[in-house]
Motif scaffolding. Structure first.
Motif, PDB file in Angstrom:
ATOM      1  N   LEU A  20      50.966  58.170  48.276  1.00  0.00           N
ATOM      2  CA  LEU A  20      52.318  57.621  48.194  1.00  0.00           C
ATOM      3  C   LEU A  20      52.765  57.051  49.539  1.00  0.00           C
ATOM      4  O   LEU A  20      53.828  56.425  49.637  1.00  0.00           O
ATOM      5  N   THR A  21      51.930  57.296  50.560  1.00  0.00           N
ATOM      6  CA  THR A  21      52.177  56.718  51.880  1.00  0.00           C
ATOM      7  C   THR A  21      50.958  55.897  52.288  1.00  0.00           C
ATOM      8  O   THR A  21      49.923  55.936  51.639  1.00  0.00           O
ATOM      9  N   GLU A 106      53.985  55.483  56.195  1.00  0.00           N
ATOM     10  CA  GLU A 106      55.000  54.598  55.637  1.00  0.00           C
ATOM     11  C   GLU A 106      54.926  54.656  54.119  1.00  0.00           C
ATOM     12  O   GLU A 106      53.844  54.754  53.537  1.00  0.00           O
ATOM     13  N   ARG A 107      56.052  54.622  53.499  1.00  0.00           N
ATOM     14  CA  ARG A 107      56.155  54.668  52.043  1.00  0.00           C
ATOM     15  C   ARG A 107      55.482  53.447  51.416  1.00  0.00           C
ATOM     16  O   ARG A 107      55.641  52.319  51.898  1.00  0.00           O
ATOM     17  N   VAL A 108      54.723  53.668  50.338  1.00  0.00           N
ATOM     18  CA  VAL A 108      54.085  52.581  49.601  1.00  0.00           C
ATOM     19  C   VAL A 108      54.887  52.368  48.316  1.00  0.00           C
ATOM     20  O   VAL A 108      54.757  53.112  47.347  1.00  0.00           O
ATOM     21  N   ASP A 109      55.728  51.351  48.302  1.00  0.00           N
ATOM     22  CA  ASP A 109      56.656  51.137  47.184  1.00  0.00           C
ATOM     23  C   ASP A 109      55.937  50.914  45.865  1.00  0.00           C
ATOM     24  O   ASP A 109      56.443  51.301  44.800  1.00  0.00           O
ATOM     25  N   THR A 110      54.773  50.286  45.895  1.00  0.00           N
ATOM     26  CA  THR A 110      54.029  50.033  44.660  1.00  0.00           C
ATOM     27  C   THR A 110      53.714  51.338  43.932  1.00  0.00           C
ATOM     28  O   THR A 110      53.786  51.411  42.702  1.00  0.00           O
ATOM     29  N   TYR A 112      55.428  54.172  44.202  1.00  0.00           N
ATOM     30  CA  TYR A 112      56.677  54.732  43.697  1.00  0.00           C
ATOM     31  C   TYR A 112      57.116  54.004  42.427  1.00  0.00           C
ATOM     32  O   TYR A 112      57.613  54.629  41.484  1.00  0.00           O
ATOM     33  N   ASP A 113      56.909  52.689  42.386  1.00  0.00           N
ATOM     34  CA  ASP A 113      57.208  51.937  41.166  1.00  0.00           C
ATOM     35  C   ASP A 113      56.347  52.433  40.013  1.00  0.00           C
ATOM     36  O   ASP A 113      56.809  52.536  38.862  1.00  0.00           O
ATOM     37  N   ARG A 116      57.785  55.552  38.467  1.00  0.00           N
ATOM     38  CA  ARG A 116      58.930  55.247  37.599  1.00  0.00           C
ATOM     39  C   ARG A 116      58.453  54.656  36.267  1.00  0.00           C
ATOM     40  O   ARG A 116      58.987  54.992  35.206  1.00  0.00           O
TER      41      ARG A 116
END
Length: 224
Positions: A20-21, A106-110, A112-113, A116
Motif C-alpha cells: 500500500l506504500t 509514500e502512499r500508493v493511491d492505485t 487504495y482505489d 475501495r
C-alpha cells in the motif's frame, strides 16, 4: 506469480509497507543517503537478520521479537545502531532510527482505489501487516478494511500460520475464499499452505492485473 485454485474468492488479505506504500528498498535507500550510512555494512547486517527471520534458522532473532511486540522499538534501535556505521566511521544515532528508515514510504493511491473497488464489489478486506514498532496512517481505514491485524498488536507475525488463521477468523472466511497480497515471498508461501491464493506484489499495475481474474471484478488502474 499467482497460484489460484479457481474457488470463489470473497476476501482480500493485504500487507501495508511495500504494497500500500512505495517499496521498502526505496525508503531504505533514502535513509542510507540522508544519514550517511555505510550501505555495504547495513545490507550485510540486515540481510543476515532478515534471512533468519523469514527464510528459516535455528532459534529466534530480534526481528521475531520486534514484530510480535515482545521487543521495544527503542531497544531494537540501539541494538541495530550498534552494529552499523556511518561513512564517518561512527554508529548512527539510535533514537528514531526506525522512523527515519521508514520515512520514505509514500502512499500508493492505485492500491487504495483497489480496496475501495473490491469492497464495493462485496469483497471483505483485511490489513495483515508485520510492524516494526512503527505507527500507521489510519485515517479512513474504516472505509478500507473489515479487519486489521498488525503483528505487534496481536503477538503474532507473518509467516506464522496462526496470524493467517486469526485474520481468516476475523473475516469469517476459509483460506480457499481469500487472496493474500504481500511483497515477501516467504509470507506468501505460508499463506498458500493454508489454501489462500497468493499474489507476490512488485508494482500496482501487475498486482491489479493478477487480482482481477481472481476476484472476477474490474478494477481501476487496469484500463478504465
Amino acid at each position: 506469480m499467482t497460484f489460484y485454485s479457481g474457488a470463489m474468492v470473497t476476501g482480500v488479505l493485504i500487507d501495508w509497507g511495500g504494497v500500500l506504500t512505495t517499496s521498502l528498498s526505496d525508503s531504505i535507500g533514502r535513509w542510507i543517503a540522508a544519514d550517511r550510512i555505510d550501505a555495504d555494512r547495513y545490507y550485510a547486517v540486515m540481510g543476515e537478520l532478515i534471512d533468519h527471520a523469514y527464510r528459516g534458522g535455528d532459534g529466534e532473532s530480534s526481528i521475531h521479537a520486534l514484530e510480535r511486540g515482545e521487543l521495544d522499538g527503542a531497544d531494537f534501535e540501539r541494538d541495530l545502531a550498534a552494529r552499523l556505521l556511518t561513512l564517518d566511521g561512527a554508529p548512527p544515532v539510535a533514537e528514531g532510527l526506525l522512523e527515519r528508515m521508514f520515512a520514505g514510504f509514500e502512499r500508493v493511491d492505485t492500491m487504495y482505489d483497489m480496496l475501495r473497488d473490491v469492497r464495493a464489489g462485496g469483497v471483505k478486506t483485511c490489513l495483515l501487516s508485520n510492524s516494526w514498532s512503527n505507527t500507521y496512517p489510519r485515517d479512513g481505514w474504516d472505509e478500507l478494511f473489515d479487519a486489521v491485524v498488525i503483528s505487534g498488536e496481536v503477538g503474532m507475525r507473518k509467516p506464522e500460520e496462526r496470524i493467517y488463521l486469526h485474520a481468516l477468523d476475523l473475516l469469517g472466511l476459509s483460506g480457499e475464499e481469500c487472496v493474500f497480497i504481500d511483497d515477501i515471498e516467504a509470507n506468501i508461501d505460508a499463506a498458500r499452505a493454508l489454501g489462500i491464493t497468493g499474489i507476490h506484489h512488485r508494482d500496482a499495475d501487475t498486482t491489479l492485473a493478477q487480482l482481477e481474474p481472481v476476484l472476477r471484478l474490474t478494477l481501476r488502474g487496469t484500463g478504465l
